[in-house]
Design an enzyme around this catalytic site. Structure first.
Site, PDB file in Angstrom:
ATOM      1  N   LYS A   1       0.826  -1.219   0.000  1.00 29.81           N
ATOM      2  CA  LYS A   1       0.000   0.000   0.000  1.00 29.81           C
ATOM      3  C   LYS A   1       0.848   1.252   0.000  1.00 29.81           C
ATOM      4  CE  LYS A   1      -4.392  -1.607   1.835  1.00 29.81           C
ATOM      5  NZ  LYS A   1      -5.439  -1.412   2.848  1.00 29.81           N
TER       6      LYS A   1
ATOM      7  N   LYS B   1      -4.817 -10.939  -6.748  1.00 28.14           N
ATOM      8  CA  LYS B   1      -5.958 -11.087  -5.857  1.00 28.14           C
ATOM      9  C   LYS B   1      -7.143 -10.254  -6.361  1.00 28.14           C
ATOM     10  CE  LYS B   1      -5.783  -8.930  -1.968  1.00 28.14           C
ATOM     11  NZ  LYS B   1      -5.526  -8.368  -0.650  1.00 28.14           N
TER      12      LYS B   1
ATOM     13  N   LYS C   1     -10.716  -4.616  -4.115  1.00 28.12           N
ATOM     14  CA  LYS C   1     -11.560  -3.432  -4.219  1.00 28.12           C
ATOM     15  C   LYS C   1     -10.893  -2.351  -5.046  1.00 28.12           C
ATOM     16  CE  LYS C   1     -13.594  -3.846   0.410  1.00 28.12           C
ATOM     17  NZ  LYS C   1     -13.443  -3.506   1.816  1.00 28.12           N
TER      18      LYS C   1
HETATM   19  P1  AMP Z   1     -10.848  -5.787   3.077  1.00 24.65           P
HETATM   20  O1  AMP Z   1     -11.644  -5.623   1.852  1.00 24.65           O
HETATM   21  O2  AMP Z   1      -9.389  -5.690   2.800  1.00 24.65           O
HETATM   22  O3  AMP Z   1     -11.323  -4.988   4.254  1.00 24.65           O
HETATM   23  O4  AMP Z   1     -11.064  -7.314   3.467  1.00 24.65           O
HETATM   24  C1  AMP Z   1     -12.154  -7.792   4.214  1.00 24.65           C
HETATM   25  C2  AMP Z   1     -12.035  -9.290   4.369  1.00 24.65           C
HETATM   26  O5  AMP Z   1     -12.130  -9.942   3.088  1.00 24.65           O
HETATM   27  C3  AMP Z   1     -10.695  -9.768   4.962  1.00 24.65           C
HETATM   28  O6  AMP Z   1     -10.930 -10.854   5.836  1.00 24.65           O
HETATM   29  C4  AMP Z   1      -9.919 -10.215   3.765  1.00 24.65           C
HETATM   30  O7  AMP Z   1      -8.953 -11.201   4.085  1.00 24.65           O
HETATM   31  C5  AMP Z   1     -11.016 -10.796   2.875  1.00 24.65           C
HETATM   32  N1  AMP Z   1     -10.633 -10.720   1.452  1.00 24.65           N
HETATM   33  C6  AMP Z   1     -10.328  -9.601   0.745  1.00 24.65           C
HETATM   34  N2  AMP Z   1     -10.029  -9.896  -0.538  1.00 24.65           N
HETATM   35  C7  AMP Z   1     -10.143 -11.262  -0.648  1.00 24.65           C
HETATM   36  C8  AMP Z   1      -9.964 -12.187  -1.733  1.00 24.65           C
HETATM   37  N3  AMP Z   1      -9.624 -11.768  -2.937  1.00 24.65           N
HETATM   38  N4  AMP Z   1     -10.171 -13.499  -1.471  1.00 24.65           N
HETATM   39  C9  AMP Z   1     -10.536 -13.932  -0.233  1.00 24.65           C
HETATM   40  N5  AMP Z   1     -10.710 -13.114   0.817  1.00 24.65           N
HETATM   41  C10 AMP Z   1     -10.524 -11.793   0.629  1.00 24.65           C
END
Ligand code: AMP
Ligand code: TRP
Length: 355
Positions: free
Chosen positions: A115, A217, A220
């Site tokens: 990041k 991955k 968002k």
């Molecule tokens: P975040 O969007 O970074 O706040 O992630 C929220 C949750 O979603 C966290 O537990 C991440 O580990 C999970 N997560 C985010 N992106 C992925 C992905 N591509 N595959 C699986 N889990 C994800």
């Protein structure tokens, strides 16, 4: 002998649209754990100002994540749903953990490196300290289990390092106050105030990849909307994105090993397995030898069947922001009682003078 009460905690940032990775890697797991555990699910708004300070509609995003939790099936009465900033004990414990954690630990975090990019000197101090706030989120409730996607594993290891250092550095005070709890770590019995939290990285879709590139991955922040399926996408959009998903020209293999060097195929099989609660093996047993022209429409149909009801429920809930705010307020009040109980002891352990 007393031991830590099992407690599940997890958080999702209110930045950007929720996608299929968030759903399969995290939110679907949150829902499943409700039957067996006491759970606290948090919209981590304090985290979302670490990478970008000013947001157009942070309040709207916070309500949208809350609506997604509820639409997916989280019960805010049996469990706790709230937004982080209203329980100030998170920030208080994060400050203390900033003094427990070492700068070297933070500098090693891959999420920080990703990041912060090339210009690390210009990243916010909050982005560097992010894992310390995450540890505080979990440990202010002395939570024992944290469901997350694969990408959060390193942060959870750091959370254990912080708990271990706090327990060791303050072991005398913890002993004097009788605040320690016995726990088993590996084959050893140890005593400490904070539990060594277990990550729960489970299911067939702990790392959902981009639909445009099987090595990246699903995220968002990917500039291409075709790379992800958003929880709010309508049926046509979902079908279009799956149709356009990158694949190779081979049919699906009839054995699991045949997916090894085929990241895009592996990802689509993993998504199918995750959405249908089946193993990759059973998906391959059904679709092995079939062309993507057969598999993709089946996957699109499944995705629409599973996601469309969540999207429509989310829209229904978001039409009533007063209800969403009441859920967050009520959850915050219940969370604060628990967080304050922990902080009262933490302040005593450290030696801060209070009432
Ligand atoms: P975040 O969007 O970074 O706040 O992630 C929220 C949750 O979603 C966290 O537990 C991440 O580990 C999970 N997560 C985010 N992106 C992925 C992905 N591509 N595959 C699986 N889990 C994800
Ligand atoms: N860091 C997590 C993410 O980016 C979000 C998060 C913040 C979290 N605090 C947490 C997850 C505590 C689990 C537990 O996805």
């Amino acid at each position: 002998m007393p031991s830590f009460q099992p407690l599940v905690f997890s958080g999702v940032q209110p930045t950007g649209n929720l996608h299929l990775g968030n759903y399969l890697g995290a939110i679907r797991r949150f829902v499943a754990l409700q039957d067996s555990h006491d759970c606290i699910y948090c919209v981590v708004d304090l985290h979302s100002i670490t990478a970008q300070l000013v947001h157009d509609d942070l309040a709207g995003q916070t309500r949208a994540i809350t609506a997604a939790f509820l639409a997916a099936g989280i019960d805010p009465e049996k469990h706790i749903v709230f937004n982080q900033s209203r329980v100030m004990q998170h920030a208080e414990l994060a400050w203390i953990f900033n003094c427990v954690a070492r700068i070297g630990w933070m500098n090693r975090m891959t999420q920080f490196k990703d990041k912060a990019g090339k210009d690390r000197e210009n990243a916010s101090l909050g982005l560097l300290a992010y894992p310390s706030l995450m540890a505080a989120d979990i440990l202010v409730y002395r939570a024992t289990h944290v469901p997350v996607g694969e990408d959060q594993k390193q942060h959870l290891e750091l959370t254990r390092d912080i708990a271990t250092k706090f327990n060791n550095d303050f072991s005398d005070r913890i002993g004097q106050l009788g605040a320690g709890v016995d726990m088993t770590v590996g084959d050893e019995r140890v005593n400490g105030f904070f539990p060594l939290t277990e990550p729960l990285i489970e299911g067939t879709a702990t790392r959902v990849m981009s639909l445009r590139d099987g090595m990246k991955k699903m995220s968002k922040s990917d500039p291409s909307d075709l790379s992800r399926i958003n929880l709010t996408d309508d049926a046509d959009t979902i079908a279009k994105k799956i149709k356009k998903a990158k694949t190779d020209p081979e049919p699906l293999p009839s054995e699991l090993e045949g997916l090894e060097a085929r990241p895009e195929a592996d990802n689509l099989v993993g998504i199918y397995a995750g959405l249908s609660d089946r193993s990759r093996e059973s998906v391959i047993a059904e679709f092995g030898g079939q062309q993507f022209s057969v598999f993709k429409p089946a996957l699109a149909e499944l995705a629409v069947e599973k996601l469309a009801p969540i999207a429509s429920e989310m829209r229904r809930i978001m039409a009533d922001p007063a209800y969403v705010d009441a859920v967050l307020r009520n959850g915050g009040e219940r969370a604060a009682v628990r967080a304050e109980a922990t902080m009262k002891t933490v302040r005593e352990i450290i030696g801060f003078v209070g009432d």
